[in-house]
Scaffold this motif. Structure first.
Motif, short mmCIF file in Angstrom:
data_model
loop_
_atom_site.label_atom_id
_atom_site.label_comp_id
_atom_site.label_asym_id
_atom_site.label_seq_id
_atom_site.Cartn_x
_atom_site.Cartn_y
_atom_site.Cartn_z
N VAL A 47 0.84 -1.20 0.00
CA VAL A 47 0.00 0.00 0.00
C VAL A 47 0.87 1.26 0.00
N ILE A 50 2.16 1.94 -3.47
CA ILE A 50 1.15 2.51 -4.36
C ILE A 50 1.07 4.02 -4.20
N PHE A 51 1.04 4.50 -2.96
CA PHE A 51 0.89 5.94 -2.73
C PHE A 51 2.21 6.70 -2.94
N SER A 119 -6.59 1.52 -1.87
CA SER A 119 -5.64 1.48 -2.99
C SER A 119 -6.25 1.17 -4.35
N SER A 120 -7.22 0.25 -4.42
CA SER A 120 -7.72 -0.20 -5.72
C SER A 120 -8.35 0.91 -6.54
N SER A 139 -9.90 8.37 -1.35
CA SER A 139 -9.54 7.10 -0.74
C SER A 139 -8.99 7.32 0.67
N VAL A 177 -0.37 5.75 3.76
CA VAL A 177 -1.01 6.60 2.74
C VAL A 177 -0.40 8.00 2.70
N SER A 206 1.83 0.03 -10.21
CA SER A 206 0.71 -0.01 -9.27
C SER A 206 -0.22 -1.19 -9.54
N LEU A 210 -1.36 -4.24 -7.07
CA LEU A 210 -2.76 -4.58 -6.82
C LEU A 210 -3.00 -6.07 -7.01
N SER A 279 -13.79 -0.75 0.92
CA SER A 279 -12.55 -1.21 1.54
C SER A 279 -12.89 -2.17 2.68
#
Length: 283
Positions: A47, A50-51, A119-120, A139, A177, A206, A210, A279
């Protein structure tokens, strides 16, 4: 278009099928406490990546602009935390009269009370060229908001209270995040010219992350030996979820694309993914 070219173009969909099959064949690999250690590698590392990736790829002015798009934020949060659970509650009043397993219906109501995905929604919005900055904000904001709102919704719709470890979830969301996003923006400030020149595959990175999250989730699902559900009820609930998902996406699309809505096509994409997905962070 040849088969190989088609697979390359739709590699993410193919990847979803493959990771689900892999999880079914050997769920012990990605289960909590297993060799993959998803409680660390997925919950924190994946996670965060991703951010950080989003912070590295997004222009600061895009994030600032998204922060000030109050109309979009109000729509997303009110849809997912008010309209969504209310409609599901009304639907379940009807479905309660059927033979569908009542625990499955309660589970459906529980999921409807959850906040937007962490995240998705960001990855899917980015993948189709939507307003990624708006998806990031909603998000993150929705997840923090859910810490307080979700227990209240569960009490209202299910009549049962739930204890949410506020401090631990808040700190986890902040560290996975907010901090990575800020670090990504700081790094972008130093390497802006290089990043704009090289055009790195941020979206593909990303998407791969996922896939790892999906794999871990299904490993947990398939490794549970205590799941004994009526196959008919389970199939009906799957069809209900699919119908709800399609209906809500069509509804958000229709509302945000009508004349005078004030939303751009990129905003519509972000709204569709953030408003209609849920989520499991708080479950």
């Amino acid at each position: 278009m040849g088969l190989l070219a088609r697979v390359r173009k739709e590699w993410f969909i193919v990847g979803i099928v493959l990771v689900i099959l892999s999880a079914k064949l050997q769920p012990s690999v990605g289960v909590r406490g297993g060799p993959l250690k998803p409680e660390i590698t997925i919950a924190y590392v994946a996670v965060s990546l991703i951010f950080f990736n989003s912070g590295l790829s997004l222009k600061t002015e895009e994030l600032t602009s998204a922060l000030l798009h109050v109309r979009l934020h109000l729509f997303v949060q009110s849809f997912t935390l008010v309209f969504f659970p209310l409609v599901v509650w009304l639907l379940l009043k009807v479905l309660a009269l059927t033979a569908i397993d009542q625990w499955l219906l309660r589970g459906l109501q529980t999921v409807s009370c959850m906040p937007p995905p962490v995240s998705s929604a960001v990855i899917l919005t980015k993948a189709v060229g939507g307003n990624e900055a708006a998806a990031i904000f909603n998000s993150a904001f929705g997840s923090f908001l859910g810490i307080v709102v979700t227990p209240v919704l569960l009490l209202l719709f299910l009549g049962s209270s739930s204890a949410v470890p506020f401090s631990s979830i808040f700190s986890q969301l902040f560290m996975t995040v907010v901090v990575p996003l800020v670090l990504g923006q700081v790094c972008r400030g130093f390497f802006r010219e290089y990043l704009e020149r090289r055009k790195l595959p941020f979206g593909a990175i990303s998407s791969v992350v996922l896939l790892l999250i999906i794999y871990s989730t299904f490993c947990d699902t398939f490794s549970n030996p205590n799941i004994e559900l009526d196959p008919t009820s389970l199939l009906l609930v799957v069809l209900i979820i699919f119908s709800i998902q399609i209906s809500f996406m069509l509804l958000t699309f229709a509302f945000t694309t009508r004349s005078g809505s004030g939303f751009s096509p990129a905003d519509t994409v972000a709204i569709m993914f953030c408003s209609t997905h849920k989520s499991l962070t708080l479950v």
